[in-house]
Enzyme design. Structure first.
Site, short mmCIF file in Angstrom:
data_model
loop_
_atom_site.label_atom_id
_atom_site.label_comp_id
_atom_site.label_asym_id
_atom_site.label_seq_id
_atom_site.Cartn_x
_atom_site.Cartn_y
_atom_site.Cartn_z
N LYS A 34 0.82 -1.23 0.00
CA LYS A 34 0.00 0.00 0.00
C LYS A 34 0.85 1.27 0.00
N GLU A 81 0.82 -3.21 9.96
CA GLU A 81 1.21 -2.04 10.74
C GLU A 81 2.07 -2.62 11.86
N THR A 121 5.36 -12.30 14.74
CA THR A 121 6.32 -11.76 15.70
C THR A 121 6.30 -12.52 17.02
N ASP A 122 7.40 -12.41 17.76
CA ASP A 122 7.45 -13.03 19.09
C ASP A 122 6.59 -12.26 20.10
N GLU A 123 6.17 -11.02 19.71
CA GLU A 123 5.39 -10.21 20.66
C GLU A 123 4.03 -10.81 20.98
N TYR A 148 -0.76 -3.55 18.83
CA TYR A 148 0.02 -4.17 17.74
C TYR A 148 0.08 -5.68 17.93
N LYS A 152 -1.56 -8.82 15.74
CA LYS A 152 -0.72 -9.85 15.11
C LYS A 152 -1.14 -11.23 15.65
N ILE A 189 16.78 1.17 17.06
CA ILE A 189 18.17 1.25 16.58
C ILE A 189 18.34 2.35 15.54
N LYS A 203 17.27 8.49 22.83
CA LYS A 203 16.32 8.40 23.97
C LYS A 203 16.21 6.95 24.43
N ASN A 247 18.18 -2.76 26.40
CA ASN A 247 18.20 -1.57 25.54
C ASN A 247 19.39 -0.68 25.87
N HIS A 274 4.93 -1.65 28.65
CA HIS A 274 6.20 -2.03 28.00
C HIS A 274 6.62 -3.47 28.32
P1 NAD Z 1 7.38 -2.14 8.16
O1 NAD Z 1 6.44 -1.31 8.97
O2 NAD Z 1 8.75 -1.65 7.91
O3 NAD Z 1 6.72 -2.44 6.72
C1 NAD Z 1 5.39 -2.81 6.56
C2 NAD Z 1 5.06 -2.77 5.07
O4 NAD Z 1 3.68 -3.15 4.91
C3 NAD Z 1 5.19 -1.37 4.45
O5 NAD Z 1 5.82 -1.44 3.19
C4 NAD Z 1 3.75 -0.90 4.30
O6 NAD Z 1 3.55 0.01 3.24
C5 NAD Z 1 3.03 -2.22 4.05
N1 NAD Z 1 1.61 -2.16 4.41
C6 NAD Z 1 1.07 -1.69 5.56
N2 NAD Z 1 -0.27 -1.77 5.52
C7 NAD Z 1 -0.58 -2.32 4.31
C8 NAD Z 1 -1.81 -2.66 3.67
N3 NAD Z 1 -2.99 -2.45 4.27
N4 NAD Z 1 -1.76 -3.22 2.45
C9 NAD Z 1 -0.56 -3.44 1.83
N5 NAD Z 1 0.61 -3.13 2.38
C10 NAD Z 1 0.61 -2.56 3.60
O7 NAD Z 1 7.37 -3.55 8.87
P2 NAD Z 1 8.56 -4.61 9.11
O8 NAD Z 1 9.28 -4.25 10.34
O9 NAD Z 1 9.28 -4.80 7.84
O10 NAD Z 1 7.69 -5.92 9.44
C11 NAD Z 1 7.24 -6.79 8.40
C12 NAD Z 1 6.52 -7.96 9.01
O11 NAD Z 1 7.39 -8.68 9.88
C13 NAD Z 1 5.30 -7.59 9.86
O12 NAD Z 1 4.29 -8.54 9.64
C14 NAD Z 1 5.81 -7.66 11.29
O13 NAD Z 1 4.78 -7.94 12.19
C15 NAD Z 1 6.80 -8.80 11.17
N6 NAD Z 1 7.90 -8.77 12.17
C16 NAD Z 1 8.65 -7.65 12.33
C17 NAD Z 1 9.74 -7.68 13.21
C18 NAD Z 1 10.64 -6.47 13.40
O14 NAD Z 1 11.53 -6.51 14.24
N7 NAD Z 1 10.46 -5.40 12.67
C19 NAD Z 1 10.03 -8.86 13.91
C20 NAD Z 1 9.22 -9.98 13.72
C21 NAD Z 1 8.17 -9.93 12.82
O1 DAU Z 2 9.92 -8.47 18.72
C1 DAU Z 2 9.58 -8.21 17.41
C2 DAU Z 2 9.01 -6.81 17.29
O2 DAU Z 2 10.11 -5.91 17.42
C3 DAU Z 2 8.28 -6.55 15.99
O3 DAU Z 2 7.14 -7.39 15.94
C4 DAU Z 2 7.85 -5.08 15.87
O4 DAU Z 2 7.24 -4.85 14.63
C5 DAU Z 2 9.09 -4.23 16.00
O5 DAU Z 2 8.73 -2.85 15.97
C6 DAU Z 2 9.82 -4.54 17.31
O6 DAU Z 2 9.03 -4.11 18.45
P1 DAU Z 2 9.70 -3.34 19.70
O7 DAU Z 2 8.65 -2.58 20.37
O8 DAU Z 2 10.54 -4.28 20.50
O9 DAU Z 2 10.72 -2.39 18.87
P2 DAU Z 2 11.14 -0.84 19.01
O10 DAU Z 2 12.24 -0.64 18.02
O11 DAU Z 2 9.98 0.07 18.96
O12 DAU Z 2 11.75 -0.78 20.48
C7 DAU Z 2 12.77 -1.67 20.90
C8 DAU Z 2 13.00 -1.41 22.37
O13 DAU Z 2 13.62 -0.13 22.56
C9 DAU Z 2 11.73 -1.36 23.20
O14 DAU Z 2 11.99 -1.95 24.47
C10 DAU Z 2 11.42 0.13 23.35
C11 DAU Z 2 12.81 0.74 23.38
N1 DAU Z 2 12.98 2.11 22.81
C12 DAU Z 2 12.41 2.38 21.60
C13 DAU Z 2 12.59 3.61 21.00
C14 DAU Z 2 11.96 3.95 19.67
C15 DAU Z 2 13.79 3.03 23.45
O15 DAU Z 2 14.32 2.77 24.55
N2 DAU Z 2 13.99 4.24 22.86
C16 DAU Z 2 13.45 4.59 21.66
O16 DAU Z 2 13.69 5.70 21.16
#
Ligand code: NAD
Ligand code: DAU
Length: 332
Positions: A34, A81, A121-123, A148, A152, A189, A203, A247, A274
């Site tokens: 999207k 999302e 996700t593991d969440e 979130y 999921k 990160i 932060k 963190n 959290h």
């Molecule tokens: P991201 O937010 O970087 O990317 C999400 C993508 O999905 C974007 O390109 C966005 O445009 C698209 N999207 C959102 N809503 C949409 C819709 N309605 N239709 C079509 N496309 C849409 O996410 P990410 O971090 O790359 O995560 C990808 C997948 O992996 C997710 O399912 C997430 O739950 C899972 N995941 C993420 C992590 C992590 O650490 N980021 C870890 C484990 C699993």
């Molecule tokens: O575990 C997998 C998940 O990891 C994925 O499913 C999610 O999509 C992905 O966003 C991620 O979730 P977290 O909430 O763990 O990730 P985030 O990067 O938002 O934060 C990581 C940790 O760092 C969390 O404990 C919150 C903390 N944090 C985050 C931000 C943005 C900070 O301390 N400072 C910050 O500025």
């Protein structure tokens, strides 16, 4: 193989597409995305039109999903999302994309009898106590904490139900925190790295004692490909690389690698609800499928990630100010 990748313009999806493009030169990849604030077609630059197609579309739209799935052989479903902080302050798109979107994918996969791999996700398992020997496994009960993770979890449960009731050919994976290139600056990160690059202190939420189990995104890609090709239909696989860090440890490492004093950061208000600690037991994918991660040196992976953000300012800069403005309103 004609593969459909949903969410392929996001962080993990685009890394997966580039990985696959290199590893499987005879496959054709179609991305359905999207292009929300988190997706960028530029992440897929350089792919040849003979092997790659991009469709801009919403996974909640039945006709779009139906058409895309009718003309592929298999689907890897990343679209979601994904940011916990956003979900706390605006859960609406999380319910639509993560739940209704996954439902549309499932219905099309069922109609056309296509192979599906659902990326999760593991969440969904909630959190663990720091210091306990416990880790998440495929048998851990679902206990999500945020909008979130609840959406999921709902999507995973829909996939499980469609497997059991309709015998769809699906697998699920639950991976830990990814890091690497193309991750949005809202995430921990990249936010910390780009803050330093902009001369702003990073932060740390609360005391910084929360633990995440970090995996380099390319290792997530290799695991997903392995499950797609060798995974047992109906099964769930945990993906993780034994990368547990607080963190505060991660932030101190970033500061050290970027030549700043290790206390050059600010404590900010904690995230409501959290999660304390995530940790993955990846025994099943390792022993049954033979998967192993390549990036086991976190410091090396982090330093390559820092280099990428240093060298790709034009990629992240346009999103930075608006992202920090949003955080400012939240007091984080
Ligand atoms: P991201 O937010 O970087 O990317 C999400 C993508 O999905 C974007 O390109 C966005 O445009 C698209 N999207 C959102 N809503 C949409 C819709 N309605 N239709 C079509 N496309 C849409 O996410 P990410 O971090 O790359 O995560 C990808 C997948 O992996 C997710 O399912 C997430 O739950 C899972 N995941 C993420 C992590 C992590 O650490 N980021 C870890 C484990 C699993
Ligand atoms: O575990 C997998 C998940 O990891 C994925 O499913 C999610 O999509 C992905 O966003 C991620 O979730 P977290 O909430 O763990 O990730 P985030 O990067 O938002 O934060 C990581 C940790 O760092 C969390 O404990 C919150 C903390 N944090 C985050 C931000 C943005 C900070 O301390 N400072 C910050 O500025």
């Amino acid at each position: 193989m004609r593969l459909l990748v949903t969410g392929g313009a996001g962080f993990i999806g685009s890394n997966f597409v580039h990985y696959l493009y290199k590893e499987r030169p005879d496959w054709h990849i179609t991305v359905l995305d999207k292009l929300t604030y988190a997706g960028d077609e530029k992440n897929l630059a350089g792919l040849d039109a003979s092997r790659f197609k991009f469709i801009k579309g919403d996974i909640c739209d039945e006709a779009t999903v139906d058409k895309a799935i009718a003309s592929c052989e298999a689907v890897v479903h990343f679209a979601a999302e994904t940011h916990v902080d956003n979900s706390l302050h605006g859960p609406d798109p999380f319910v639509y994309t993560n739940v209704v979107g996954t439902y549309q994918i499932l219905e099309a996969v069922r109609k056309y009898d296509k192979r599906l791999h659902h990326v999760s996700t593991d969440e969904v398992y909630g959190d663990l106590q720091p210091g306990s020997p416990e880790k998440f496994s495929e048998e851990t009960p679902y206990n999500p904490s945020s909008p979130y993770s609840a959406t999921k979890a709902a999507s995973d449960l829909l996939v499980r139900a469609w497997i059991r009731s309709y015998n769809i050919k699906a697998t699920i994976s639950n991976c830990s925190n990814n890091y690497g290139p193309y991750q949005h600056v809202e995430k921990f990160i990249p936010r910390a790295i780009t803050n330093v690059l902009e001369g702003q202190k990073p932060k740390l939420y609360g005391k910084g004692a929360n633990i995440r189990d970090w995996i380099y995104t390319q290792d997530h890609s290799s695991a997903v490909l392995m499950i797609l090709e060798k995974g047992k239909i109906g099964e769930t696989y945990m993906i993780g690389a034994n990368g547990e860090k607080t963190n505060q440890e991660v932030l101190e490492m970033i500061l050290e690698l970027m030549g700043k004093p290790k206390d050059w950061y600010e404590h900010v208000a904690d995230r409501p609800g959290h999660d304390l600690r995530y940790a993955i037991d990846a025994t099943k994918i390792r022993s049954e499928l033979g998967w192993t991660p390549t990036y086991t040196d976190f410091k090396r992976g982090l330093s390559e990630t820092i280099e990428w953000y240093k060298n790709n300012r034009e990629w992240w800069q346009p999103q930075k100010a608006a992202t920090e403005e949003k955080y400012k309103k939240l007091g984080r």
